[in-house]
Write a protein that holds these residues in place. Structure first.
Motif, mmCIF file in Angstrom:
data_model
loop_
_atom_site.group_PDB
_atom_site.id
_atom_site.type_symbol
_atom_site.label_atom_id
_atom_site.label_comp_id
_atom_site.label_asym_id
_atom_site.label_seq_id
_atom_site.Cartn_x
_atom_site.Cartn_y
_atom_site.Cartn_z
ATOM 1 N N HIS A 1 39.268 39.458 45.420
ATOM 2 C CA HIS A 1 38.335 39.432 44.290
ATOM 3 C C HIS A 1 36.956 39.820 44.800
ATOM 4 C CE1 HIS A 1 41.199 37.646 41.515
ATOM 5 N NE2 HIS A 1 41.582 36.854 42.507
ATOM 6 N N GLY A 2 36.443 40.902 44.297
ATOM 7 C CA GLY A 2 35.142 41.394 44.764
ATOM 8 C C GLY A 2 35.316 42.217 46.022
ATOM 9 N N GLY B 1 30.672 48.471 50.470
ATOM 10 C CA GLY B 1 32.124 48.331 50.475
ATOM 11 C C GLY B 1 32.690 47.936 51.822
ATOM 12 N N CYS B 2 33.993 48.054 51.898
ATOM 13 C CA CYS B 2 34.690 47.716 53.136
ATOM 14 C C CYS B 2 36.035 48.427 53.158
ATOM 15 C CB CYS B 2 34.883 46.209 53.260
ATOM 16 S SG CYS B 2 36.074 45.527 52.101
#
Length: 148
Positions: free
Chosen positions: A119-120, A129-130
């Motif tokens: 979530h997220g 981001g990642c």
């Protein structure tokens, strides 16, 4: 000499914690001159898991001698061992305590991982981001590694 090793930065399975505590207790109670020496390669938090688990384990049958032993173990733990630091290590000490008290029961049924939901999106990169990476272990052996 007993080797109960498990991968660094991981928490041992509850069965392994039980085996370690039982082996330590059996050895210590077999002769008054017996001692336990713990050796650890890597993260000292792993040693903290074993010491903390045994401290809980030894509380099962309290006596004056055991109370003194617990005090000595606690002092050694606070002075010489890095505190249990990984969240999973702390969680497993609580699981083990619950197992000893009877508030938690071990489940031997297979567990199936069907999906992982995040979530997220954490912001770990400079552009935002990642790129998550997932590694799944079964019986301490990696069984799946995602792409990056």
């Amino acid at each position: 000499v007993l080797d109960f090793g498990w991968p660094d930065m991981h928490t041992p399975a509850l069965e392994k914690i039980c085996s370690i505590c039982k082996a330590m207790d059996t050895w210590l109670n077999s002769a008054t001159h017996n001692v336990v020496v713990l050796h650890n390669k890597g993260n000292r938090g792993r040693l903290g898991v074993v010491v903390a688990a045994y401290m809980h384990y030894s509380n099962i049958s309290a006596s004056a001698d055991q109370a003194l032993d617990r005090f000595a173990m606690k002092r050694f733990y606070e002075d010489k061992v890095v505190p249990v630091g990984q969240p999973s290590q702390k969680r497993y000490i609580h699981y083990f305590s619950g197992l000893l008290s009877g508030s938690i029961k071990m489940n031997n049924k297979p567990l199936f991982l069907h999906h992982v939901i995040m979530h997220g999106i954490p912001n770990f990169e400079s552009k935002g981001g990642c790129r998550p990476f997932l590694k799944i272990y079964q019986a301490m052996q990696p069984v799946y590694t995602s792409g990056i």
